[in-house]
Design an enzyme around this catalytic site. Structure first.
Site, PDB file in Angstrom:
ATOM      1  N   ARG A 173      -5.206  -8.869  -4.024  1.00  0.00           N
ATOM      2  CA  ARG A 173      -4.258  -7.750  -4.193  1.00  0.00           C
ATOM      3  C   ARG A 173      -3.288  -7.974  -5.361  1.00  0.00           C
ATOM      4  NH1 ARG A 173      -7.643  -6.444  -1.784  1.00  0.00           N
ATOM      5  NH2 ARG A 173      -7.822  -5.453   0.245  1.00  0.00           N
ATOM      6  N   SER A 248      -3.273   0.460   4.107  1.00  0.00           N
ATOM      7  CA  SER A 248      -2.595  -0.692   4.735  1.00  0.00           C
ATOM      8  C   SER A 248      -1.193  -0.801   4.166  1.00  0.00           C
ATOM      9  CB  SER A 248      -3.351  -1.981   4.437  1.00  0.00           C
ATOM     10  OG  SER A 248      -4.658  -1.881   4.925  1.00  0.00           O
ATOM     11  N   GLU A 349       2.647  -3.493   0.845  1.00  0.00           N
ATOM     12  CA  GLU A 349       1.598  -3.295  -0.169  1.00  0.00           C
ATOM     13  C   GLU A 349       1.909  -2.119  -1.118  1.00  0.00           C
ATOM     14  OE1 GLU A 349      -2.659  -3.895   0.948  1.00  0.00           O
ATOM     15  OE2 GLU A 349      -2.945  -1.994  -0.103  1.00  0.00           O
TER      16      GLU A 349
HETATM   17  C1  LIG Z   1      -6.319   5.947   3.292  1.00  0.00           C
HETATM   18  C2  LIG Z   1      -6.138   4.837   2.293  1.00  0.00           C
HETATM   19  C3  LIG Z   1      -7.004   3.757   2.308  1.00  0.00           C
HETATM   20  C4  LIG Z   1      -6.858   2.722   1.379  1.00  0.00           C
HETATM   21  N1  LIG Z   1      -7.726   1.668   1.438  1.00  0.00           N
HETATM   22  C5  LIG Z   1      -7.592   0.642   0.550  1.00  0.00           C
HETATM   23  C6  LIG Z   1      -8.492  -0.474   0.607  1.00  0.00           C
HETATM   24  O1  LIG Z   1      -9.393  -0.534   1.427  1.00  0.00           O
HETATM   25  N2  LIG Z   1      -8.303  -1.472  -0.289  1.00  0.00           N
HETATM   26  C7  LIG Z   1      -7.325  -1.432  -1.239  1.00  0.00           C
HETATM   27  O2  LIG Z   1      -7.220  -2.377  -2.021  1.00  0.00           O
HETATM   28  N3  LIG Z   1      -6.466  -0.381  -1.314  1.00  0.00           N
HETATM   29  C8  LIG Z   1      -6.578   0.644  -0.454  1.00  0.00           C
HETATM   30  N4  LIG Z   1      -5.708   1.705  -0.502  1.00  0.00           N
HETATM   31  C9  LIG Z   1      -4.626   1.718  -1.509  1.00  0.00           C
HETATM   32  C10 LIG Z   1      -4.927   2.542  -2.779  1.00  0.00           C
HETATM   33  O3  LIG Z   1      -5.910   3.506  -2.539  1.00  0.00           O
HETATM   34  C11 LIG Z   1      -5.368   1.683  -3.959  1.00  0.00           C
HETATM   35  O4  LIG Z   1      -4.398   0.717  -4.244  1.00  0.00           O
HETATM   36  C12 LIG Z   1      -5.614   2.523  -5.226  1.00  0.00           C
HETATM   37  O5  LIG Z   1      -6.337   1.772  -6.161  1.00  0.00           O
HETATM   38  C13 LIG Z   1      -4.335   3.026  -5.879  1.00  0.00           C
HETATM   39  O6  LIG Z   1      -4.711   3.821  -7.001  1.00  0.00           O
HETATM   40  P1  LIG Z   1      -3.888   5.102  -7.398  1.00  0.00           P
HETATM   41  O7  LIG Z   1      -4.547   5.685  -8.600  1.00  0.00           O
HETATM   42  O8  LIG Z   1      -3.704   6.012  -6.249  1.00  0.00           O
HETATM   43  O9  LIG Z   1      -2.517   4.431  -7.818  1.00  0.00           O
HETATM   44  P2  LIG Z   1      -1.026   4.977  -7.573  1.00  0.00           P
HETATM   45  O10 LIG Z   1      -0.738   4.997  -6.120  1.00  0.00           O
HETATM   46  O11 LIG Z   1      -0.803   6.221  -8.330  1.00  0.00           O
HETATM   47  O12 LIG Z   1      -0.171   3.805  -8.256  1.00  0.00           O
HETATM   48  C14 LIG Z   1      -0.136   2.524  -7.680  1.00  0.00           C
HETATM   49  C15 LIG Z   1       0.396   1.534  -8.729  1.00  0.00           C
HETATM   50  O13 LIG Z   1      -0.546   1.425  -9.786  1.00  0.00           O
HETATM   51  C16 LIG Z   1       0.063   1.813 -11.030  1.00  0.00           C
HETATM   52  N5  LIG Z   1      -0.948   2.542 -11.795  1.00  0.00           N
HETATM   53  C17 LIG Z   1      -1.723   3.576 -11.384  1.00  0.00           C
HETATM   54  N6  LIG Z   1      -2.518   3.976 -12.382  1.00  0.00           N
HETATM   55  C18 LIG Z   1      -2.237   3.177 -13.449  1.00  0.00           C
HETATM   56  C19 LIG Z   1      -2.711   3.094 -14.787  1.00  0.00           C
HETATM   57  N7  LIG Z   1      -3.644   3.929 -15.260  1.00  0.00           N
HETATM   58  N8  LIG Z   1      -2.194   2.137 -15.608  1.00  0.00           N
HETATM   59  C20 LIG Z   1      -1.245   1.281 -15.152  1.00  0.00           C
HETATM   60  N9  LIG Z   1      -0.744   1.333 -13.909  1.00  0.00           N
HETATM   61  C21 LIG Z   1      -1.235   2.252 -13.071  1.00  0.00           C
HETATM   62  C22 LIG Z   1       1.250   2.677 -10.658  1.00  0.00           C
HETATM   63  O14 LIG Z   1       2.241   2.657 -11.658  1.00  0.00           O
HETATM   64  C23 LIG Z   1       1.711   2.004  -9.375  1.00  0.00           C
HETATM   65  O15 LIG Z   1       2.471   0.878  -9.701  1.00  0.00           O
HETATM   66  C24 LIG Z   1      -5.821   2.758   0.415  1.00  0.00           C
HETATM   67  C25 LIG Z   1      -4.950   3.863   0.408  1.00  0.00           C
HETATM   68  C26 LIG Z   1      -5.098   4.889   1.338  1.00  0.00           C
HETATM   69  C27 LIG Z   1      -4.165   6.059   1.307  1.00  0.00           C
END
Ligand SMILES: Cc1cc2nc3c(=O)[nH]c(=O)nc-3n(C[C@H](O)[C@H](O)[C@H](O)COP(=O)(O)OP(=O)(O)OC[C@H]3O[C@@H](n4cnc5c(N)ncnc54)[C@H](O)[C@@H]3O)c2cc1C
Length: 355
Positions: A173, A248, A349
């Protein structure tokens, strides 16, 4: 909502952020801009710099808790979504994928081509650009297994760079993007190298159990993972209350092995009954969900409008009209109780914005 003009980008004002998050929580961004190209990204960054605005990079909002007050700066929503470049070699295929591409759509496309390597990561919401940030992982795979490079705008030099796998510093992570170089890079594309001959990964027990016939194909595993995730409330399904979460909410803590006997005494159980996995440096990783349950928190637990998912103890949910303050209050209560009972500090997280 108001718009300001600039040569090629549109800056909006007072844009509610809740709809951009899976929690459906959060106040407005003072300024907001959707960027669909690298040129627009440079311009957005420049816009913020010239006015001394704080900057926040938004992907799919699935790992994010936005404060009720919102964010007093410029949110750049990364919506760069070019067609995926596919470069086959003898043994592997390189996929170069824009940061704004929906992660699950990419996984689906790869699995439909009969290629293994990311099938266990089906159903994780969010953007491709968000995946290297916390090195997303599930069911025996993590993106660090297949990422060979990450293209990003380096805010220190204002130039685009291609970071190698090693430079990304991936761990559980973690990566340089959420630790040592937080806020330095904006990811615009990610290259994944998938082995053409690899077989689907079935190391995860629930997944193994799912298949007792012939060897499954990547697309079989894709559907199985989504179905298992749905059963655990870890799939975003419009209209389901358990979907209003950030997945999570706590990381699985990595602790000194010496702590196990103390936990056993606290719970009056043999050490062997404590679920744990080996971690680096002789430490152990404990399932945060189990710790929550042992500290008295169960599925469906509610504190006002904030609660725990009906299907997964580790997912805090917005039960309908929760505020960020409600979620934070539930988080604090859980952290305090786990700390008091086991002397373990649970780490949140999801990223926080505007607190
Ligand atoms: C139902 C559910 C299930 C999930 N299951 C998992 C799982 O099994 N495993 C897991 O690891 N995670 C899981 N997650 C967490 C999440 O989906 C991941 O961490 C995902 O990769 C976040 O991506 P995002 O584009 O939504 O980022 P955001 O939520 O928009 O941003 C998260 C962080 O990343 C940064 N960020 C986003 N895009 C960029 C970019 N292009 N450049 C630089 N920084 C950036 C943002 O600034 C912020 O700090 C889950 C979430 C949910 C809601």
């Amino acid at each position: 909502m108001q718009s300001l003009t600039s040569p090629t980008i549109r800056i909006e004002q007072d844009v509610p952020l809740a709809p951009y998050t899976t929690f459906r929580i959060g106040g407005p961004a003072r300024f907001f801009c959707e960027v669909t190209t690298e040129a627009a990204l440079l311009e957005g960054v420049d816009y913020a710099r010239q006015r001394d605005f704080s900057l926040f990079i938004l992907g799919g909002g699935s790992n994010l808790l936005v404060s009720d007050a919102g964010f007093d700066g410029l949110v750049l929503h990364i919506a760069i979504d070019q067609p995926i470049q596919v470069n086959p070699t003898d043994h592997a295929i390189d996929y170069i994928v824009s940061a704004g591409t929906d992660w699950n759509s990419f996984v689906l496309q790869v699995c439909e081509q009969g290629i293994s390597g990311i099938e266990c990561l089906a159903g994780i919401p969010g953007s491709v650009g968000g995946t290297p940030v916390q090195n997303v992982g599930a069911y025996g795979q993590e993106v660090a297994d297949t990422i060979t490079s990450v293209r990003a705008l380096d805010l220190q030099t204002n130039s685009f760079v291609d970071l190698t796998h090693k430079q990304c510093g991936f761990a559980y992570r973690r990566s340089i993007f959420n630790t040592s170089h937080r806020n330095r890079y904006i990811v615009t594309a990610v290259t994944f190298r998938l082995d053409r001959t690899a077989k689907p990964n079935l190391t995860y027990t629930d997944l193994k159990r799912h298949f007792d016939g012939p060897a499954p194909t990547p697309i079989d595993v894709y559907h199985a993972v989504r179905s298992i995730r749905h059963g655990k409330g870890m799939l975003i399904v419009e209209g389901e209350a358990d979907s209003r979460s950030a997945g999570s909410f706590f990381k699985n803590p990595i602790v000194a092995k010496d702590l196990l006997p103390q936990i056993a005494i606290t719970l009056d159980i043999p050490v062997e009954k404590i679920p744990h996995w080996p971690a680096d440096k002789g430490q152990v990783k404990l399932p945060a969900a189990w710790l929550l349950e042992q500290a008295g928190f169960s599925k469906n637990f509610a504190m006002g409008q904030a609660g725990i998912s009906s299907r997964h103890t580790l997912a805090l949910i917005n039960r309908g009209s929760a505020t960020a303050a409600d979620i934070a209050a539930l988080r604090d209560t859980i952290q305090q109780q786990v700390k008091a009972r086991f002397n373990i500090q649970l780490e949140q997280e999801p990223v926080q914005l505007g607190f």
